[in-house]
Structure formats: C-alpha cells, structure tokens
Write a protein that holds these residues in place. Structure first.
Motif, mmCIF file in Angstrom:
data_model
loop_
_atom_site.group_PDB
_atom_site.id
_atom_site.type_symbol
_atom_site.label_atom_id
_atom_site.label_comp_id
_atom_site.label_asym_id
_atom_site.label_seq_id
_atom_site.Cartn_x
_atom_site.Cartn_y
_atom_site.Cartn_z
ATOM 1 N N GLY A 52 2.041 13.202 1.799
ATOM 2 C CA GLY A 52 2.961 12.160 2.242
ATOM 3 C C GLY A 52 2.689 10.857 1.514
ATOM 4 N N LEU A 53 1.423 10.575 1.321
ATOM 5 C CA LEU A 53 1.029 9.363 0.629
ATOM 6 C C LEU A 53 1.623 9.317 -0.776
ATOM 7 C CD1 LEU A 53 -2.732 8.619 1.279
ATOM 8 C CD2 LEU A 53 -0.893 6.983 1.113
ATOM 9 N N LYS A 96 8.580 3.876 -2.906
ATOM 10 C CA LYS A 96 8.595 2.422 -2.870
ATOM 11 C C LYS A 96 7.188 1.880 -3.047
ATOM 12 C CE LYS A 96 12.659 1.532 -0.046
ATOM 13 N NZ LYS A 96 13.080 1.452 1.354
ATOM 14 N N PRO A 97 6.940 1.159 -4.127
ATOM 15 C CA PRO A 97 5.580 0.655 -4.388
ATOM 16 C C PRO A 97 5.093 -0.287 -3.294
ATOM 17 C CG PRO A 97 7.056 0.233 -6.260
ATOM 18 C CD PRO A 97 7.896 0.793 -5.174
ATOM 19 N N LEU A 98 5.983 -1.176 -2.782
ATOM 20 C CA LEU A 98 5.553 -2.169 -1.805
ATOM 21 C C LEU A 98 5.139 -1.477 -0.503
ATOM 22 C CD1 LEU A 98 5.233 -5.200 -1.287
ATOM 23 C CD2 LEU A 98 7.496 -5.162 -0.233
ATOM 24 N N ASP A 99 5.926 -0.467 -0.102
ATOM 25 C CA ASP A 99 5.579 0.313 1.090
ATOM 26 C C ASP A 99 4.185 0.864 0.964
ATOM 27 O OD1 ASP A 99 7.820 -0.144 2.413
ATOM 28 O OD2 ASP A 99 8.532 1.941 2.471
ATOM 29 N N PHE A 100 3.912 1.387 -0.231
ATOM 30 C CA PHE A 100 2.612 2.015 -0.433
ATOM 31 C C PHE A 100 1.492 0.992 -0.329
ATOM 32 C CE2 PHE A 100 -0.897 3.226 -3.201
ATOM 33 C CZ PHE A 100 -1.284 4.395 -2.572
ATOM 34 N N LEU A 138 1.446 -1.865 1.349
ATOM 35 C CA LEU A 138 1.244 -2.269 2.735
ATOM 36 C C LEU A 138 0.547 -1.171 3.528
ATOM 37 C CD1 LEU A 138 4.538 -4.153 3.563
ATOM 38 C CD2 LEU A 138 2.242 -5.076 3.309
ATOM 39 N N PHE A 139 0.995 0.058 3.251
ATOM 40 C CA PHE A 139 0.405 1.207 3.924
ATOM 41 C C PHE A 139 -1.089 1.284 3.613
ATOM 42 C CE2 PHE A 139 -0.773 5.706 3.766
ATOM 43 C CZ PHE A 139 -0.478 6.072 5.063
ATOM 44 N N ALA A 140 -1.417 1.127 2.332
ATOM 45 C CA ALA A 140 -2.822 1.191 1.915
ATOM 46 C C ALA A 140 -3.620 0.060 2.563
ATOM 47 C CB ALA A 140 -2.910 1.111 0.399
#
Lengths: 249, 282
Positions: free
Chosen positions: B5-6, B13-17, B19-21
């Motif tokens: 999923g990661l 979406k790079p920004l989503d990733f 923030l998620f990280a």
C-alpha cells in the motif's frame, strides 16, 4: 374537550420575543400539528406546554396556559407536570443504558420499585410503541445498539412508561428515514385513542397525513389554526397558502 | 497499512506519502522513547529486585523499599479520599447547578487553573508551614496527604468538568422530560455517562501523586520506616529513590525501586481501567 387552553401567551428569550399573543385550545385525544418555517416559534411553544423552557436561561413567559383547567405556570410541581405531559425529541436520545433500564427509568423515578410491576410496564410500553417484537429478546442490551428509527420508538415507549395524558413530539421523524418515519406515523395515529398528541413538523405531508388540527406559525405568531382538512384545502390566509404550497419557508 | 500500500501511495501522490511517512516517524519516535525508558528502568532494575528489598523493616543492609511502598499507597489512598469527592462535587456544582458563565464560575475556574500551574515545591512549602507548623501535624502522612490532595484537586476538577460538559444535553432533557428532578438526572444519567472521563482524571492524579517528590519530602518527610499512625512520618517510593540515588551508595537498589515504582503505576492503571469497565457494564 380541551386538554390545553392557551390565552395571550408571550415568550421572550432575553430581549427576543419568540411567541406573540398565542391564544388557542388543544383538544383531547386528537393530533394537533404545529407547522411553519424555522424560527417561527413552534418548538418554543411545544416546550412551553411541559415547561421545558424553564431550563433555558433568560426565558420569560407571560399569559396563561392551562392543562385540564389548571394553570401550569403557577404553583405546581413541575416534575409531575412533565410526568403528565411526556415529550419525544427531535433526535432520538435514549440513555446510555440497557433497553429495559431506559423504559424503567421513568417509573422508577416516580417510585415504582416492584420488579414484577416494572416488567409489566416495560412490556406494555414497548408494545404500545410497536417495538416489543424487535426488542423482547435483547432487553438487557444497550439501547444504543438499536437503529435510529428503533431508538426513536424506544423514546416514545419511554415517554409512555410514566402513563402521561399528553405526548409532545418535537419533529420526531426529522432525523429518520422514510420507512422509520411511516412506522412512527402509524404509531402516532394509533396512540391518539389514549393520548392527546401535539406534534411539531417541518413536513407538510406529515401534518396533512396524521393530524386532526393544524396551526400555522410565522415569526412567533399563530397565523391560522383549524381543522387540518380545511387548512390544507381552503386556507383562510394568503400566508398560510403560500407556505403550504411551498412558495416560501 | 501494508508495505505494498505504501508503494502504491508513493506512485500516486508524493505529498500524501510525505505526510504519511511523517506521521509514522512521529509515532515511531514516541513509542521508541517510551520503550527506551521502560526498557532501561526494567533492565537495570529487575536484576536487583530480591526478597530482602521487601523486608518489613528498613535496615542499612537490606535497603528495603517496603516501608516506602506502604507510604506511597497510604498517601495515594488518603489524598484521593480527600480530593476526589471535593473535586467531583465542585465540578458537578460548576457544570450542573451554577449559572452558566456567571462571575462566580469564572472566578472559581481561574483559581483552579492557577492552582494547577503552581510548581509542586511551592505546595510543599505551603503544606510544611500550614499543616506541619500551624496545625502542628509535623512531618506526617496527614501533612503529606493534605498537601498533595490540594495539588491534585484542580486536575480532578478540570477533568470532571470536561467530562460532565461532554455529556449531551439531550440526555438531561430526556430525563427532565420524564419528570425526573435535578438530583436524579445528575446522579443517574449524567454522572454515569461522565464516569470514564472522571476515572481518567483520577488515574492522572494517581500518577501525579506517585511521581511527586519535592512536596512529599517537605511534608511527609523522608524517613525510611513504617509509619505507626497517620501522624507519623515516612517516605514514598519516589522519595526513597531520590534518597538512594542521592546518597550514591546503592545505585542498584535505586534502579530496583524505579522498576517497582513503574510496576506499581502499571498495576494501578490496569486496576482503574478495569473498574471503569465494570462501572460501564453495570
């Protein structure tokens, strides 16, 4: 026979006058509907009938409201008044306890302790509110596990548990789906045999379907009051007609 | 979330990733700091735990922490007995009975907030002078318990107030609408609904009492012996640890005390949440 008689009722929330010179009689064993646009005072008026407005700070009321010929804003026991005049609220508000305890709360409040008697009241109230079949096997489960429509019928059962004369319903179906709504409407029609019912509704069809008398409110005034058939077919006032036909509100 | 999923997210979406990280890094940091502290205390402490640490009498040889353990439990029990009823009933008054937003309520609120912000050493000094000297209780369980009960009072009041306010007004209306009076509505409907929040406040308060040293040393004293009565001096585990670490001669026993303290806190918390569940179930 009249259950309630209102004469020149004026009500203020601090400086704002929410009700203006309301004079009306509410007949016993009938369904009386209050309609009108938001902020017209219909909910305020219904809450005056069992003095729930006492809980609102800055609320002042003048005029006269009589229940069976007795002045309710005089020297009476408010708790006994609310026992006689039950209330069902806009959003289902079961207490966070079991279904059984929700219903038994009212009778226990008024001093009934016998387990046998309580069982009897719980079953009768749930039957009268047409929710016995759905709950009889799960009386010890939390009331919050019921669906919204079931919760509202539970609240009706709870109101019936203290054997009131009058049932006030403040938009009881506005938070419910159409199927739950029609179940509650059927129930209300069935209940008028034993209770006087006053219902506030935003739903014109609902008022037309179930009520015997309808009062139309606008900006704190009672514009028109009469038999539901007459109000909806030949309204005497232009404003009533405009509202009913959906021209405003 | 699964690793697959990661990667999917990364492609989309790079920004989503990012923030998620970030959230995961923050969680990781928090958990690892906690794990580090707990691990450090346990690893260094557990190996020094031996039966003689729990001897009834403290001696220079056994360095027993038992009197301090008893002192801790006594102080916790006494302080809660004093401040929970007062705090809870004050909060009930403020939320349910006092006129909302009145001057009196505002003054009480400012006062409790101020009380909550005072450093504990100041409470210690006050307790020492007032309970110890003026009332003549000396360094004793009574002085200590009264002092820390004043310290935790604002905490209990605030958490109780918040949990009472969080109870929907619809419950109150429902109860009044059935002809129930104020007392019954508050006692049977509002309080049970607020109970989990109130207990959370009590758990926080217990943590604060157990962790307290400055105010305790000023009022209870720091004598390693079993108190004979409520007007006798003693020590708590935190104060015991402070003393051991300060003397520097028994670092192992200090670590062992820390481990026992940690275990006591965990046990008390587990007990409290079990009580909360029981109350909710009944």
């Amino acid at each position: 026979m009249n259950k309630f008689s209102l004469a020149d009722v004026n009500l203020w929330y601090n400086d704002f006058q929410a009700l203006k010179n309301i004079t009306m009689d509410i007949p016993a064993n009938m369904i009386t509907a209050f309609i009108g646009p938001s902020g017209c005072g219909k909910s305020t008026l219904i809450k005056s009938l069992n003095r729930m407005n006492d809980l609102v700070e800055g609320c002042k009321i003048t005029g006269n409201i009589m229940l069976d010929g007795e002045i309710i804003y005089g020297n009476i026991d408010v708790n006994l008044l609310r026992k006689r005049v039950g209330m069902v609220f806009q959003k289902p508000n079961p207490f966070p306890m079991t279904i059984y305890d929700n219903i038994a709360y009212g009778p226990r409040t008024h001093g009934i302790k016998s387990k046998f008697k309580l069982n009897e009241i719980v079953e009768k109230s749930l039957r009268d509110a047409a929710i016995w079949d759905e709950t009889k096997d799960r009386l010890k489960k939390s009331a919050l596990s019921l669906s919204g429509g079931q919760q509202q019928r539970l609240c009706i059962a709870r109101a019936l548990s203290v054997q009131p004369d009058v049932l006030l319903m403040d938009e009881p179906t506005s938070a419910l789906d159409p199927i739950s709504t029609s179940k509650i409407e059927e129930l209300v029609i069935k209940l008028k045999k034993d209770y006087t019912i006053v219902i506030v509704t935003h739903n014109m069809q609902q008022a037309a379907r179930i009520s015997d008398n309808t009062g139309f409110f606008l900006l704190g005034e009672l514009i028109e009051y009469g038999g539901t058939g007459q109000i909806f077919s030949v309204p005497g006032e232009k404003r009533t007609e405009d509202y009913i036909t959906g021209r405003f509100g | 979330m699964k690793i697959a999923g990661l990667f999917k997210m990364k492609r989309r979406k790079p920004l989503d990733f990012v923030l998620f990280a970030l959230t995961w890094i923050c969680i990781g940091l928090t958990v690892s700091v906690l794990a580090l502290v707990v691990g450090y205390v346990l690893i260094n402490g557990v190996m020094y735990i031996r039966p003689s640490l729990f001897a009834f009498q403290y001696t220079v040889e056994n360095q027993s922490l038992f009197p301090a353990l008893v002192g801790t439990l006594m102080i916790v029990a006494m302080a809660l007995t004093l401040s929970v009823p007062i705090g809870v009933f004050s909060a009930i008054y403020l939320v349910e009975y006092a006129k909302r937003g009145s001057r009196f309520v505002r003054i009480v609120r400012v006062t409790t907030e101020t009380l909550a912000g005072i450093p504990s050493i100041v409470y210690g000094l006050f307790g020492f002078i007032f309970f110890g000297v003026v009332l003549g209780w000396g360094l004793s369980l009574m002085s200590g318990a009264f002092t820390v009960s004043i310290m935790i009072l604002p905490l209990i009041m605030r958490t109780t107030e918040e949990s009472l306010k969080a109870v929907p007004d619809a419950f109150r209306e429902g109860s009044f609408g059935l002809g129930a009076g104020k007392l019954r509505t508050v006692g049977r409907i509002v309080l049970p609904a607020a109970m989990p929040g109130i207990l959370a406040g009590v758990i926080l308060a217990i943590g604060r009492i157990i962790g307290e040293t400055a105010a305790i040393i000023f009022t209870l004293g720091n004598v390693a012996r079993m108190p004979n009565n409520l007007f006798d001096t003693g020590r708590t585990l935190s104060a015991h640890m402070y003393a051991l670490a300060n003397e520097g001669t028994h670092p192992g026993e200090a670590h062992a005390t820390a481990a026992v303290l940690l275990i006591v806190v965990i046990l008390i918390n587990a007990l409290s949440s079990r009580i909360a569940r029981l109350i909710k179930a009944s």
